[in-house]
Scaffold this motif. Structure first.
Motif, mmCIF file in Angstrom:
data_model
loop_
_atom_site.group_PDB
_atom_site.id
_atom_site.type_symbol
_atom_site.label_atom_id
_atom_site.label_comp_id
_atom_site.label_asym_id
_atom_site.label_seq_id
_atom_site.Cartn_x
_atom_site.Cartn_y
_atom_site.Cartn_z
ATOM 1 N N HIS A 1 43.559 39.922 36.422
ATOM 2 C CA HIS A 1 42.865 41.153 36.803
ATOM 3 C C HIS A 1 43.289 42.336 35.928
ATOM 4 N N GLN B 1 42.582 35.778 46.303
ATOM 5 C CA GLN B 1 42.887 34.607 47.116
ATOM 6 C C GLN B 1 42.197 33.362 46.567
ATOM 7 N N HIS C 1 33.379 38.226 40.524
ATOM 8 C CA HIS C 1 32.945 37.457 41.686
ATOM 9 C C HIS C 1 34.025 36.588 42.334
ATOM 10 N N ASN C 2 35.217 36.530 41.789
ATOM 11 C CA ASN C 2 36.298 35.766 42.413
ATOM 12 C C ASN C 2 37.338 36.708 43.001
ATOM 13 N N THR C 3 37.812 36.366 44.195
ATOM 14 C CA THR C 3 38.855 37.159 44.843
ATOM 15 C C THR C 3 40.227 36.699 44.366
#
Length: 93
Positions: free
Chosen positions: A58, A32, A28-30
């Motif tokens: 990631h 950016q 859920h986190n990008t």
């Protein structure tokens, strides 16, 4: 002949080993968002360094983003969690 016993240095006990703040990968986190959270929370971390850490998170599933004394480690962990990052418990190196 008498012999004096001395205590081992504190580092041998592990009490002065640094605490690691670890961010976990999530869905859920990008990149950016992670970079912005890291660069606005951690001293000396630029946005570009935050992007590099986000890439490591990631690709490996987790990354140590800060290491040091326990009190600031707890502060940084909670601040990053407040930004919505998925955090591991603090670990001692």
């Amino acid at each position: 002949m008498s012999q004096t016993l001395t205590r081992p240095p504190e580092s041998a006990t592990g009490r002065d080993r640094p605490w690691n703040v670890i961010v976990l990968n999530d869905d859920h986190n990008t990149f950016q968002g992670v970079a912005a959270a890291l660069s606005s929370t951690l001293p000396g971390v630029s946005y570009d360094q935050g992007r590099a850490l986000a890439n490591r998170i990631h690709s490996t599933g987790r990354a140590v983003v800060w290491s040091g004394a326990k009190e600031p480690a707890e502060h940084y962990r909670e601040a990053l969690r407040g930004h919505g990052l998925t955090m591991a418990p603090l670990e001692q190196s």
